[in-house]
Design a protein around this motif. Structure first.
Motif, PDB file in Angstrom:
ATOM      1  N   MET A 101       0.879  -1.091   0.036  1.00 19.69           N
ATOM      2  CA  MET A 101       0.116  -0.337   0.129  1.00 19.69           C
ATOM      3  C   MET A 101       1.138   1.375  -0.196  1.00 19.69           C
ATOM      4  O   MET A 101       0.265   2.470   0.723  1.00 19.69           O
ATOM      5  N   GLY A 102       2.229   1.212  -0.076  1.00 15.53           N
ATOM      6  CA  GLY A 102       2.749   2.213   0.011  1.00 15.53           C
ATOM      7  C   GLY A 102       3.322   2.933   1.661  1.00 15.53           C
ATOM      8  O   GLY A 102       3.707   3.987   1.612  1.00 15.53           O
ATOM      9  N   ARG A 103       3.547   2.159   2.172  1.00 15.53           N
ATOM     10  CA  ARG A 103       3.325   1.916   3.073  1.00 15.53           C
ATOM     11  C   ARG A 103       5.676   1.380   3.958  1.00 15.53           C
ATOM     12  O   ARG A 103       5.105   0.495   3.421  1.00 15.53           O
ATOM     13  N   PRO A 104       5.724   0.979   5.308  1.00 17.38           N
ATOM     14  CA  PRO A 104       6.689   1.095   5.521  1.00 17.38           C
ATOM     15  C   PRO A 104       6.960  -0.558   5.671  1.00 17.38           C
ATOM     16  O   PRO A 104       5.851  -0.610   6.545  1.00 17.38           O
ATOM     17  N   LYS A 105       8.088  -1.170   5.918  1.00 17.75           N
ATOM     18  CA  LYS A 105       8.279  -2.687   5.479  1.00 17.75           C
ATOM     19  C   LYS A 105       7.518  -3.064   6.952  1.00 17.75           C
ATOM     20  O   LYS A 105       6.464  -4.302   7.515  1.00 17.75           O
ATOM     21  N   SER A 106       7.321  -1.888   7.998  1.00 15.01           N
ATOM     22  CA  SER A 106       6.955  -2.154   9.734  1.00 15.01           C
ATOM     23  C   SER A 106       5.262  -2.222   9.194  1.00 15.01           C
ATOM     24  O   SER A 106       5.127  -2.697  10.835  1.00 15.01           O
ATOM     25  N   ALA A 107       4.935  -2.022   8.772  1.00 14.57           N
ATOM     26  CA  ALA A 107       3.136  -1.953   8.345  1.00 14.57           C
ATOM     27  C   ALA A 107       2.223  -1.567   9.839  1.00 14.57           C
ATOM     28  O   ALA A 107       2.695  -0.274  10.453  1.00 14.57           O
ATOM     29  N   THR A 108       1.967  -2.439   9.983  1.00 11.61           N
ATOM     30  CA  THR A 108       0.817  -2.184  11.021  1.00 11.61           C
ATOM     31  C   THR A 108       1.346  -2.364  12.632  1.00 11.61           C
ATOM     32  O   THR A 108       1.128  -1.882  13.936  1.00 11.61           O
ATOM     33  N   PHE A 109       2.112  -4.238  13.141  1.00 10.54           N
ATOM     34  CA  PHE A 109       1.879  -4.043  13.754  1.00 10.54           C
ATOM     35  C   PHE A 109       3.183  -3.939  14.443  1.00 10.54           C
ATOM     36  O   PHE A 109       3.198  -3.821  15.640  1.00 10.54           O
ATOM     37  N   LYS A 151       1.338   4.419  -6.345  1.00  7.93           N
ATOM     38  CA  LYS A 151       0.572   4.698  -6.742  1.00  7.93           C
ATOM     39  C   LYS A 151      -0.329   3.459  -7.833  1.00  7.93           C
ATOM     40  O   LYS A 151      -0.891   3.034  -7.164  1.00  7.93           O
ATOM     41  N   ALA A 152       0.919   2.727  -8.636  1.00  6.30           N
ATOM     42  CA  ALA A 152       0.601   1.599  -9.210  1.00  6.30           C
ATOM     43  C   ALA A 152       0.465   0.160  -8.531  1.00  6.30           C
ATOM     44  O   ALA A 152      -0.510  -0.661  -8.531  1.00  6.30           O
ATOM     45  N   LYS A 153       0.905   0.259  -7.684  1.00  8.74           N
ATOM     46  CA  LYS A 153       1.235  -0.677  -6.525  1.00  8.74           C
ATOM     47  C   LYS A 153      -0.496  -0.642  -5.475  1.00  8.74           C
ATOM     48  O   LYS A 153      -1.115  -1.849  -5.104  1.00  8.74           O
ATOM     49  N   THR A 154      -1.066   0.636  -5.209  1.00 14.01           N
ATOM     50  CA  THR A 154      -2.381   0.357  -4.491  1.00 14.01           C
ATOM     51  C   THR A 154      -3.378   0.012  -4.751  1.00 14.01           C
ATOM     52  O   THR A 154      -4.505  -0.921  -4.767  1.00 14.01           O
ATOM     53  N   LEU A 201      -6.317  -2.890  -4.640  1.00 14.51           N
ATOM     54  CA  LEU A 201      -7.400  -2.899  -4.678  1.00 14.51           C
ATOM     55  C   LEU A 201      -8.203  -3.668  -5.895  1.00 14.51           C
ATOM     56  O   LEU A 201      -9.590  -3.533  -5.239  1.00 14.51           O
ATOM     57  N   ALA A 202      -7.225  -4.306  -7.413  1.00 12.00           N
ATOM     58  CA  ALA A 202      -8.197  -4.477  -8.152  1.00 12.00           C
ATOM     59  C   ALA A 202      -8.211  -5.765  -8.578  1.00 12.00           C
ATOM     60  O   ALA A 202      -8.736  -6.781  -9.207  1.00 12.00           O
ATOM     61  N   GLY A 203      -7.446  -6.574  -7.425  1.00 10.42           N
ATOM     62  CA  GLY A 203      -6.992  -7.818  -7.416  1.00 10.42           C
ATOM     63  C   GLY A 203      -8.296  -9.079  -7.097  1.00 10.42           C
ATOM     64  O   GLY A 203      -8.684  -9.933  -7.020  1.00 10.42           O
ATOM     65  N   GLY A 204      -9.468  -8.613  -5.946  1.00 16.43           N
ATOM     66  CA  GLY A 204     -10.398  -9.316  -5.378  1.00 16.43           C
ATOM     67  C   GLY A 204     -10.393 -10.354  -5.286  1.00 16.43           C
ATOM     68  O   GLY A 204     -10.998 -11.221  -4.773  1.00 16.43           O
ATOM     69  N   ASP A 205      -9.222 -10.088  -4.212  1.00 15.26           N
ATOM     70  CA  ASP A 205      -9.580 -11.072  -3.220  1.00 15.26           C
ATOM     71  C   ASP A 205      -9.784 -10.624  -1.551  1.00 15.26           C
ATOM     72  O   ASP A 205      -9.661  -9.592  -1.594  1.00 15.26           O
ATOM     73  N   ARG A 206      -9.498 -11.595  -0.822  1.00 10.31           N
ATOM     74  CA  ARG A 206      -9.780 -11.197   0.758  1.00 10.31           C
ATOM     75  C   ARG A 206      -8.693 -10.002   1.115  1.00 10.31           C
ATOM     76  O   ARG A 206      -9.166  -9.167   1.802  1.00 10.31           O
TER      77      ARG A 206
END
Length: 798
Positions: free
Chosen positions: A243-251, A348-351, A355-360
């Motif tokens: 999502m264009g965020r750091p490797k540390s992500a959320t947790f 931009k392209a990654k996000t 979102l276009a993947g259609g999976d969970r």
């Protein structure tokens, strides 16, 4: 500024206080660092017979903080010697000394009562014009100063630095209701120019901008995870680089911040907002309360959402199972959407791909993103005046590649709003009105100029003159020449900029060709040349893949031609009759350093990691790096009778151990940069400063560098270097192949088999470099090292 900041004081020597003092010291600002007086002796103090009245005891907290800077990782100082610019003290004995400073920064515990009490003491010694600020992550600036005098409040504001202060570029400045507007503008300019910060103006609301949006995003992510049964590692796979965020992500981010700290930040919003819907989001989830109660605070306690354990086969990082609250091996999150995001280029392209993947995983990304985007839009006007300030705060405070409104543009504003409303989301009226007027994005570019939505219309983003965007100049058709590896761009005022843009900015034939073409173009039509780019890194070296392919095919004439071309191009650049200034930043390695060495001056960003690292792939520098350092040693040694050996020994150690500077200032200490080279704290200003340096040289009657000879240590000096390398081999510090490389390096730096004290030409040294490089390319173990670096991204010790 109306009153220049020449000296400052920081009150509070904890992690943030000492870090801010280091930022000031890095910028050359002398600083007092004050803290409370300890109430108990340490065992060491008691053993020395000290009492609580001893100065060493009374100043202990600040003294310990300054001493700890040399050992801290990541390092808060660009150069450990800068600690001398910080004077320790305590609040009882030394608070009166703030009379002599221009800026006082309060960095004590996040408690309104404590801060108000301290500010009352500060005002006793306040002098007219002195700036006083609070480094708070979310407490009301107005509430802190409500009991202070009107004149004091005019000079009081919030300055929210982010941790670690050296590396986090964001600075939120929060004016109070009565803060002087001119002071805010002056301090913002000072912090951008002198401290190298990106400043955003925030309103005095709970948690200001970045922590308000960021905390909201983390909480809705946790809520979606619990509600839909995702695992810790699944969430981090979605909310990181995908999502264009750091490797540390959320947790991993929560573990780094500390779960107790995060709960405190979330509670600050919960306790200070009245909207019940918003309040419910910021109410601490039970799982976080439970983890804090159990002491699972994150990295500082050794366990949080992740836990590192040692096993028979090395360390392993386990993930928390929220169902059982036990740690288990991490699972692998894989799906079409994640793979598509991984393959896409740019945030931009990654996000969009995710979102276009259609999976969970696409569903999770959308569920989080839509809430964050709507919340950011709801808060525009409340926490900040513009979408630009919110975006900048999230990019520089949370290391997002795109801010919320830039993300909205990337996924399609009109399309995504339609989807949100179809799913029952309430989109803020101003966003719908903006779309209804026919607008399809919050930002637009015209003629290389950036505009953003403001007060219902597009407003140009004004950049200070010190910020030069090569991308914008290219959009304005300012490219003079270009190929696949580099472009020559007109910076205006008779100065051109050579920009590398090959993969990783690695130097190959295309860049070398463009350097030669640029020299001809500048000779005819410009006054001088800047070598700079605005990629992630300045240059990671030469094109290693090309060299390896030729070496594996034993095309030695081709390898020889490549090195000759590199050497000749750099030599030609050095002798160019017009000024050349290089402006490196971040990783500048191997050939990247050698591309800067011919320049008349180097203007390096403070965060420049600079080094000749060729020995890491089994080679030696051969683009003029060895020659240039040996030439500098000869010049530094001075008189012919002066001992040259110590200077060469130092170079041999630096290059032979592939030392890389930890900052631009450290590059000077290592000898990679010359005393005449400069370091600039704000990386956005380096191209501007380089351009100004070219103009100064051009206007003062520039004369090209004349060809010169250098004195070398010869055979006897080479023996000294080789003896040192042999000692390291016998002690087990280096391998046999390392010794072979070291002996080749010693031969080159010593000037070859010539008598000690001989004067040789630069071409003689270049020939030695090339011969050694070619012979090492023929070594199987060197080719193994090259292959390993290309495939694994790290050195092989064989």
């Amino acid at each position: 500024m109306n009153k220049p900041i020449r000296k400052a004081a920081v009150i509070g020597s904890g992690i943030m206080g000492s870090g801010i003092a280091a930022v000031l010291a890095n910028a050359g600002i002398p600083c007092l660092l004050l803290d409370r007086v300890p109430t108990e002796l340490t065992e060491a103090e008691a053993a020395k017979g000290y009492t609580l009245e001893h100065p060493s005891v009374r100043n202990r907290l600040a003294v310990s903080a300054i001493k700890g800077m040399a050992k801290s990782k990541p390092a808060p100082l660009y150069d450990n010697d800068f600690a001398e610019r910080i004077t320790p003290g305590n609040l009882e004995d030394h608070l009166s000394q703030i009379k002599e400073v221009d800026w006082v920064i309060e960095v004590v515990v996040e408690n309104l009562g404590v801060k108000k009490e301290l500010l009352a003491k500060v005002e006793q010694y306040w002098s007219p014009g002195m700036i006083v600020s609070t480094n708070t992550s979310g407490i009301s600036v107005n509430a802190m100063a409500e009991e202070r005098s009107p004149e004091f409040r005019k000079h009081f504001l919030g300055t929210h630095f982010f941790n670690p202060p050296r590396y986090m570029k964001l600075l939120e400045i929060i004016p109070g209701e009565t803060t002087d507007a001119g002071l805010v503008a002056d301090l913002s300019g000072f912090c951008e120019r002198t401290l190298g910060k990106t400043v955003v103006l925030a309103k005095d609301t709970p948690n200001f901008i970045a922590n308000r949006i960021g905390t909201y995003g983390l909480l809705v992510t946790l809520s979606e995870m619990i509600r839909k049964g995702y695992t810790v590692e699944e969430v981090d796979a979605v909310t990181g680089p995908a999502m264009g965020r750091p490797k540390s992500a959320t947790f991993r981010t929560l573990d780094l911040v500390g779960l107790d700290t995060f709960l405190h930040v979330a509670d600050n919003v919960f306790s200070n907002v009245s909207n019940e819907s918003e309040k419910s989001v910021f109410e601490a989830p039970e799982v976080l309360k439970q983890m804090v109660a159990q002491g699972r605070l994150g990295e500082k306690s050794g366990q949080g959402f992740y836990k590192k354990v040692k096993g028979p086969e090395g360390s392993q990082i386990l993930a928390l199972d929220l169902q059982s609250m036990e740690y288990r091996p991490q699972g692998k999150a894989a799906s079409g959407s994640l793979e598509a995001a991984k393959l896409a280029k740019g945030a931009k392209a990654k996000t969009a791909a995710l979102l276009a993947g259609g999976d969970r995983y696409s569903d999770l990304a959308w569920s989080i993103l839509k809430q964050v985007l709507i919340y950011a839009a709801e808060k525009r006007g409340e926490i900040a005046d513009t979408v630009r300030e919110i975006d900048e705060a999230m990019k520089w405070g949370f290391n997002w590649e795109l801010g919320p409104f830039e993300t909205w543009d990337a996924i399609g504003l009109v399309k995504s709003v339609s989807r949100m409303e179809a799913e029952g989301m309430t989109v803020p009226a101003w966003v719908k009105d903006w779309i209804a007027e026919g607008n399809t994005s919050f930002y637009k570019k015209e003629d290389g100029k950036l505009f953003h939505v403001s007060d219902g219309r597009y407003k140009q983003v004004e950049q200070p003159p010190e910020v030069i965007s090569l991308r914008d100049l290219k959009a304005q058709n300012r490219v003079v020449k270009g190929n696949s590896g580099a472009s020559l761009i007109d910076l205006g005022d008779g100065v051109a900029c050579l920009e590398f843009h090959s993969p990783n900015n690695a130097i190959g034939g295309d860049i070398l060709a463009m350097i030669s073409q640029s020299v001809e173009e500048v000779r005819s039509n410009f006054n001088g040349l800047v070598i700079a780019n605005q990629g992630k890194n300045f240059c990671v070296g030469a094109n290693l893949m090309l060299l390896l392919m030729e070496a594996q095919d034993e095309e030695w004439d081709e390898v020889d031609d490549i090195i000759r071309l590199f050497q000749n191009t750099m030599y030609r650049l050095k002798r160019f009759e017009k000024p050349v200034v290089a402006a490196p930043h971040r990783m500048t390695l191997g050939g990247g350093v050698e591309a800067c060495m011919p320049a008349d001056q180097v203007i390096a960003a403070a965060e420049t990691y600079y080094g000749l690292v060729e020995v890491g792939v089994g080679l030696i520098p051969a683009g003029g790096g060895c020659k240039e350092l040996a030439l500098r040693a000869s010049q530094q040694a001075g008189l012919p009778e002066a001992d040259l050996q110590p200077y060469i020994n130092r170079i041999f150690e630096t290059v032979g151990t592939a030392k890389v500077s930890t900052s631009g200032h450290d590059a000077k200490k290592l000898g990679y940069l010359r005393p005449s080279d400069r370091v600039v704290l704000n990386p956005d200003h380096t191209i501007y400063e380089a351009k100004q340096a070219v103009l100064r040289m051009a206007s003062s009657g520039y004369e090209p560098i004349a060809e010169t000879k250098l004195r070398v240590v010869g055979t006897e000096g080479k023996a000294v270097l080789r003896l040192g390398a042999l000692g390291m081999r016998e002690s087990g510090y280096i391998s046999d192949h390392d010794l072979l490389i070291a002996n080749k390096l010693a031969h080159v730096l010593a000037g070859g088999d010539v008598p000690p004290g001989s004067w040789v030409t630069e071409q003689h040294m270049l020939d030695l470099e090339r011969e050694a490089f070619l012979s090492l390319c023929g070594e199987p173990k060197t080719r193994q090292r090259m292959q390993h670096m290309l495939t694994k991204g790290k050195p092989l010790r064989n």
